[in-house]
Structures are given as C-alpha cells and as structure tokens.
Design an enzyme around this catalytic site. Structure first.
Site, PDB file in Angstrom:
ATOM      1  N   ASP A   1      -2.387 -11.377  27.398  1.00 37.56           N
ATOM      2  CA  ASP A   1      -3.464 -10.470  27.011  1.00 37.56           C
ATOM      3  C   ASP A   1      -3.066  -9.763  25.726  1.00 37.56           C
ATOM      4  O   ASP A   1      -1.994  -9.996  25.168  1.00 37.56           O
ATOM      5  CB  ASP A   1      -3.737  -9.460  28.133  1.00 37.56           C
ATOM      6  CG  ASP A   1      -2.569  -8.498  28.335  1.00 37.56           C
ATOM      7  OD1 ASP A   1      -2.714  -7.310  27.998  1.00 37.56           O
ATOM      8  OD2 ASP A   1      -1.519  -8.936  28.818  1.00 37.56           O
TER       9      ASP A   1
ATOM     10  N   HIS B   1      -1.168 -19.350  30.327  1.00 33.12           N
ATOM     11  CA  HIS B   1      -2.168 -18.286  30.404  1.00 33.12           C
ATOM     12  C   HIS B   1      -1.988 -17.428  29.158  1.00 33.12           C
ATOM     13  O   HIS B   1      -1.212 -16.468  29.135  1.00 33.12           O
ATOM     14  CB  HIS B   1      -1.968 -17.458  31.674  1.00 33.12           C
ATOM     15  CG  HIS B   1      -3.036 -16.429  31.875  1.00 33.12           C
ATOM     16  ND1 HIS B   1      -4.243 -16.712  32.463  1.00 33.12           N
ATOM     17  CD2 HIS B   1      -3.091 -15.109  31.548  1.00 33.12           C
ATOM     18  CE1 HIS B   1      -4.992 -15.624  32.507  1.00 33.12           C
ATOM     19  NE2 HIS B   1      -4.302 -14.628  31.949  1.00 33.12           N
TER      20      HIS B   1
ATOM     21  N   ASP C   1       0.870 -26.050  35.876  1.00 24.50           N
ATOM     22  CA  ASP C   1       0.600 -25.876  34.456  1.00 24.50           C
ATOM     23  C   ASP C   1      -0.908 -25.701  34.276  1.00 24.50           C
ATOM     24  O   ASP C   1      -1.602 -26.605  33.814  1.00 24.50           O
ATOM     25  CB  ASP C   1       1.115 -27.097  33.686  1.00 24.50           C
ATOM     26  CG  ASP C   1       0.992 -26.926  32.172  1.00 24.50           C
ATOM     27  OD1 ASP C   1       0.765 -25.784  31.723  1.00 24.50           O
ATOM     28  OD2 ASP C   1       1.114 -27.938  31.448  1.00 24.50           O
TER      29      ASP C   1
ATOM     30  N   GLU D   1       1.687 -17.470  32.837  1.00 20.03           N
ATOM     31  CA  GLU D   1       1.503 -16.546  31.729  1.00 20.03           C
ATOM     32  C   GLU D   1       2.762 -16.508  30.872  1.00 20.03           C
ATOM     33  O   GLU D   1       3.853 -16.918  31.289  1.00 20.03           O
ATOM     34  CB  GLU D   1       1.171 -15.135  32.231  1.00 20.03           C
ATOM     35  CG  GLU D   1       0.723 -14.206  31.103  1.00 20.03           C
ATOM     36  CD  GLU D   1       0.031 -12.942  31.589  1.00 20.03           C
ATOM     37  OE1 GLU D   1      -0.589 -12.257  30.756  1.00 20.03           O
ATOM     38  OE2 GLU D   1       0.097 -12.640  32.792  1.00 20.03           O
TER      39      GLU D   1
END
Length: 542
Positions: free
Chosen positions: A172, A487, A516, A525
C-alpha cells in the site's frame, strides 16, 4: 463413485507426479569457499553429479544420503553436499535424469542481487518520480502524494502540514513510523557492519547536491530520515505521529493516481521511541558526512526522549476512522532500543543506566524471531557490540551469552531442516524474519568468530532463493521462477507483466501453503521491514 480406466490413469499420474524427484538449490549460486548444499526430494538414484553447464562435463560425482522425512513439508528429502566444488563457473546438479536450475560459483555472485534489493528501497520513494531498469524493462511512476498531509482533529479543523517524502510502507502507499523503525535500524546496522563494501555501491540515485557527499547507501536511508523529521509534532512536545495515511486503503492504482486526503494520526509512545532510536543512529552514521545534519538528528532525538520520560506509560495512537495498517505494539522494546541508541550517540551514562535497568528486567534478552513488534534485539546488538568499562560487567556477559546461544539455535535449525530453513515457525511475513536472522548470526560472528555462522547465513540465502519446498525464489525479479503476483499496487497497476524487481514476499503461514497470488496479502505482500532484512542478508554474504 465409479472409477473409469481413464480416471485410474489420472490418479496414478497424479500420484507419480507427487513422488517425482525434484532438486532444490540456491539459484543465485555460491562463492567459491561457501558451504554448498542442495536438497533432493524423492531421489530416483543413489548418486548425484555436478555438471559444468558450458561443456556438459561432469565435474563432481557423489552419493546421496538417505532421505529424511520431515512432517511439516510431508516429504522425504535428502541433502547433498558439494562444498568441494570451488571453480568459478555455471553448473547444474543431476540426479538420474532430473536436472536442477543452473547456478553460478563466483566471488561476486551476490553483488547484483544486493544492488537490486537495495535499489528497491529507492523505487519505494514517495513524493517524487522514480524509475529504474531491470532485465530490459523500465519501471517508473510519477511524483505522488505531494499533498501530504493533514492534521485531522486539532480544534475540529483540518490543518495542512508538510509530510511529503519517505518510503511507501508495503503493497500500500501508507507511511508508518513504527515499521520504519525496524527497517531503518536494520539498514543502519547493514552500513555499520559492512560499510567497507557498501561505501562504493552505486545505486544510480537521482542527483541531489545537498547529499552529494553521502555514499549512496546512506543517501537512501537519509531520504526516509528527512521524512521522519516531519512526523515529530511541531509544538515542541517531542510526540511523534504513528502514521501518515488515507483513512482507508486505496485500490490497485499507481501512486500518482492516489489523490485521497492523507492524515497524520495521533502520536504513540512506540512511534516516539522508535523515532528516538532512528534519529540517534542517524546522528552517529551521518556525522562524518554532515555534522550539522547529525546535530539536528540528535537534537530531535533528545526532545522525543524527554517526551518518553514525561509519559512513562504506554500510549497507543487513536485508530479512530482509520482502517489502514495499525502497527499497534507494546512500547517496552522500543524504549529499550531508544535508550541504547542514545547512549551510543552521546556516551552519557543516564541513557546507559536507563537501558541496563530495562534490560535487567528481561528474562530472555535476545529474540530468535523478531520484527517491527519486538525491536529489542536492535538495542541489545548495539550494546553488546560496543563494550565499554561503564557497562555492568555481569549484565554484559549475560547478553553476550544470549546472543551466541540464539545464533547457535539458528545454526542448529539450518542444519536440521531438510531445506536449511533457520526457523520452524510460519506466520505472516516470516520470510522477512528468516532474512533478518542473518543479523543475529553476524553479531554472534563478530563476538565469537566461527564459520558455522557464515554457513548458516549462506543457508538462509539458499532457502530464500530456491532451496525450499517450492523450488522457487521468494524475491521478485531474482533467482529461479520468482514471484510474479506480489500484493503490490504498483505491480498490479502498471500494465507490465513482470512485477517491480527486488522485493521479498511474506511467505506461507505453514510450510506448504504459500501462494503466488496478488490478492493474498497475508502470503504475498511486500514490505519495507522484510526488505531491510533481505538487504542485510545480501550485504553480509557479499
């Protein structure tokens, strides 16, 4: 259920595939004097050969040990040792008709991987445009989050405050002080332990006249430190905001497309303590390059340390409307680290007394598995590597013995695990912890040099780059069959097939459940804290 002939053939075929011989090896390769060990599942022969890839000449032959059953992977696996192979070149292992991936033997075999993994930190920069090339593919994004950020809840009004800069935290685009702590701490330790090999590392960073005299490795850490200054409250209280994020996570878009308002949250004592430690480390490591900047770092650390003294109880930040990463953690380990670094930065006994008093209350002063939520090891390692007559002699001896004992346990784990893995636990982000255990090994080796610590470190590299249950690398763009679907919002949104390079993914929650898949943030992530462990690991073997 009726079993037809075709169904029976399919069942037999699946069973056969499950038992098929597979050779797992460190796909990055080995230095000539490294211990060289590979793992073979269900060996179809009792012997192995090492083949020189260029000429197909067999250079070594040997016997395969009896396979050992390991319950967590539910496999019988044999380990083969070819340490005696020292001649530089590219090779593969052959068992029966089965071949391993090609690997290299070279003194510089890890050099490019270190570059890629550390340059990944630069590619994580927030607030400015970045670009980098890997395997002929250009990765880039425009300047992002230049409106950071807002103080949401002072007097019921939204007030603007400069929060531009720093690294995106993970998959993120948030920025978190606590997770920066273990990241910056590990990267500074990397510099302190291996700066003789890192001082000339060219990371191809953009030119910046204000930092021109800094080595590239420190320039990149300084980019994060510059941002961390902005997380300290401007009222002189020394309090430090826990994070700077949106109220909720963005979709899978490029960072420059993320235009939602982003806010400084309230402070926390853990973030404040980590800030103290990072700024104290910065003052020490930056001083020879910019004394004025180093003084600013230490002054900021002292103000926030005083805040900790005035607030001796744990203070959590207020999550409120925020659904972004919490990073809530007890602050005892953070305060321990802060005291250690303040002593190292100043030499003042008040900080040493604070550290030793806290350390004396801890039954087990060194952690085997550690991450952002338990950073006490960082404080302990600084303390034990800087022997001083002012230290409590008995306490110092206890800590030194604990460091060596934990490192010995890591060595034992790598020797007993069929894939050379240093820990027998699996959890969210455990690949990062596996990499970070190389710090434990290096500190023990500095205190009591022994090649077993180096061998165990090489084993960790091997596990992360292909000598594992999956026979795959856990680092994007590096090694055999690396992750393709981390991610990561950038990798998902940039229309490029291969993900952004050099990032270690979190790993499985059991020995066999890693997937994966982009959607599986708990398995796949990427995150700065795990990345810093990888950087340390690769620096330690360069």
């Amino acid at each position: 259920m009726k079993i037809t002939f075709l169904n029976l053939l399919l069942i037999i075929s699946i069973a056969s595939c499950a038992q098929k011989t597979s050779i797992k090896v460190n796909s990055l390769g080995f230095r000539p004097n490294d211990a060289k060990i590979a793992s073979v599942t269900q060996p179809a022969a009792s012997t192995f050969s090492i083949v020189y890839n260029q000429t197909q000449e067999i250079v070594i032959e040997g016997n395969i040990n009896q396979p050992v059953y390991q319950s967590d992977v539910n496999e019988k696996v044999a380990r083969i040792n070819f340490t005696k192979l020292k001649q530089p070149g590219k090779y593969y292992i052959k068992v029966g008709d089965v071949k391993s991936s090609v690997f290299e033997i070279s003194e510089d075999v890890y050099k490019s991987s270190l570059y890629t993994s550390m340059r990944a930190m630069y590619l994580w920069r927030c607030g400015e445009a970045v670009e980098g090339e890997h395997n002929g593919q250009m990765y880039k994004h425009a300047a992002c989050h230049t409106d950071d950020g807002y103080i949401a809840y002072e007097d019921g009004k939204e007030q603007k405050k400069d929060g531009v800069g720093g690294w995106h935290d993970a998959g993120d685009y948030g920025k978190y002080t606590v997770n920066a702590g273990v990241t910056v701490g590990a990267l500074f330790l990397t510099w302190e332990h291996f700066n003789d090999k890192l001082s000339n590392l060219d990371l191809q960073l953009p030119s910046d006249e204000s930092n021109a005299h800094f080595p590239d490795f420190l320039k990149e850490i300084k980019y994060e430190i510059d941002w961390l200054f902005k997380m300290q409250y401007t009222d002189g209280s020394g309090r430090v905001s826990h994070k700077l994020t949106r109220k909720n996570f963005s979709g899978f878009i490029m960072p420059e497309e993320d235009n939602e308002k982003r806010y400084f949250t309230t402070w926390s004592s853990a973030a404040t303590a980590d800030f103290v430690a990072m700024m104290a480390m910065a003052s020490r490591n930056f001083r020879q390059y910019d004394e004025t900047y180093a003084d600013s770092c230490l002054a900021a650390a002292k103000v926030s340390y005083q805040c900790l003294l005035e607030h001796p109880m744990h203070v959590k930040f207020e999550q409120g409307e925020f659904s972004t990463g919490g990073y809530q953690t007890d602050d005892s380990d953070d305060r321990l680290w802060a005291a250690s670094e303040m002593w190292l930065a100043t030499g003042e006994k008040q900080y040493l007394d604070d550290f030793e008093q806290r350390l004396s209350a801890i039954e087990n002063p060194v952690e085997l598995n550690w991450d952002w939520g338990n950073v006490g090891n960082l404080g302990v390692f600084g303390y034990v590597l800087h022997a001083d007559e002012a230290q409590n002699e008995e306490l110092y001896r206890k800590v030194k013995e604990a460091v060596i004992s934990i490192a010995d346990a890591i060595v034992s784990n790598t020797q007993q695990d069929v894939y050379g893995r240093p820990m027998d636990k699996y959890f969210w982000g455990c690949n990062g912890t596996v990499a970070r255990q190389s710090i434990n090994l290096s500190v023990a080796n500095l205190l009591k040099p022994d090649k077993k610590y180096i061998d165990a470190t090489v084993s960790i590299v091997g596990h992360l780059f292909g000598c594992n249950y999956y026979g795959r690398s856990f680092v994007t763009g590096l090694g055999v069959n690396p992750p393709m679907f981390p991610h990561s919002r950038r990798s998902a949104a940039d229309s490029i097939e291969a993900p952004w390079p050099g990032y270690i993914v979190g790993g499985g929650h059991t020995a066999t459940d890693w997937v994966d898949k982009e959607a599986s943030y708990s398995h796949n992530e990427i995150a700065i804290n795990w990345q810093a462990g990888l950087v340390y690991l690769l620096a330690s073997v360069n």
